[in-house]
Design an enzyme around this catalytic site. Structure first.
Site, mmCIF file in Angstrom:
data_model
loop_
_atom_site.group_PDB
_atom_site.id
_atom_site.type_symbol
_atom_site.label_atom_id
_atom_site.label_comp_id
_atom_site.label_asym_id
_atom_site.label_seq_id
_atom_site.Cartn_x
_atom_site.Cartn_y
_atom_site.Cartn_z
ATOM 1 N N HIS A 296 -5.395 6.890 2.124
ATOM 2 C CA HIS A 296 -6.359 6.312 1.381
ATOM 3 C C HIS A 296 -6.723 7.024 0.309
ATOM 4 C CE1 HIS A 296 -7.287 3.252 4.586
ATOM 5 N NE2 HIS A 296 -6.622 4.044 5.325
ATOM 6 N N HIS B 77 -0.183 6.391 6.146
ATOM 7 C CA HIS B 77 -0.713 5.948 4.884
ATOM 8 C C HIS B 77 -1.860 6.731 4.520
ATOM 9 C CE1 HIS B 77 -2.733 3.569 7.807
ATOM 10 N NE2 HIS B 77 -3.698 3.084 6.933
#
Length: 149
Positions: free
Chosen positions: A115, A113
């Site tokens: 940010h 993931h």
């Protein structure tokens, strides 16, 4: 309740245990920002600044070190698109794009993931402090990295 209540921080989880896989499947609620065939983005529940968004591939991979090139190539344009949208959406002065890979680097959820963190001129957030190389170390480090390519 949002995903904070079920945060999983172990490093040996299976895909069926993966918090982010459960968010993608709709089993755990999150404030969705974007979704397509390959990616899913939602607001971080503990944002650095308002608008802090997480982008993840729907296909499970542990982190950037394990994501397939095909999946990564499909996520990259979305990362750019979302970065522009977040910056404009919260009227940020800049954007940090950040990814933690492995626990020592701060990875707490073991699903790749990114940010997308909106930054403001006076938000008071400091990044890391650099270190100097020791005499002769820079060349040695560069050679070791290049040998791995």
């Amino acid at each position: 309740m949002l995903w904070r209540k079920v945060l999983y921080t172990g490093s040996t989880m299976t895909v069926s245990d993966c918090l982010f896989c459960k968010i993608v499947k709709g089993e755990i609620p999150a404030r969705k920002i974007y979704e397509d065939e390959h990616s899913f983005a939602f607001l971080d529940i503990n944002p650095v600044n308002p608008g802090h968004t997480l982008l993840l591939p729907k296909e499970h991979s542990r982190n950037i070190l394990e994501i397939s090139d095909e999946t990564f190539s499909k996520i990259a344009p979305v990362l750019k698109k979302l970065s522009v949208a977040v910056k404009k959406g919260v009227r940020a002065d800049g954007i940090n794009i950040h990814i933690n890979n492995e626990a020592p680097a701060g990875q707490a959820i073991f699903h790749t993931h990114f940010h997308i963190i909106p930054r403001f001129s006076n938000d008071g957030i400091r990044m890391w402090h650099g270190k100097s190389y020791k005499e002769g170390e820079e060349g040695h480090v560069a050679e070791n990295i290049m040998a791995q390519l």
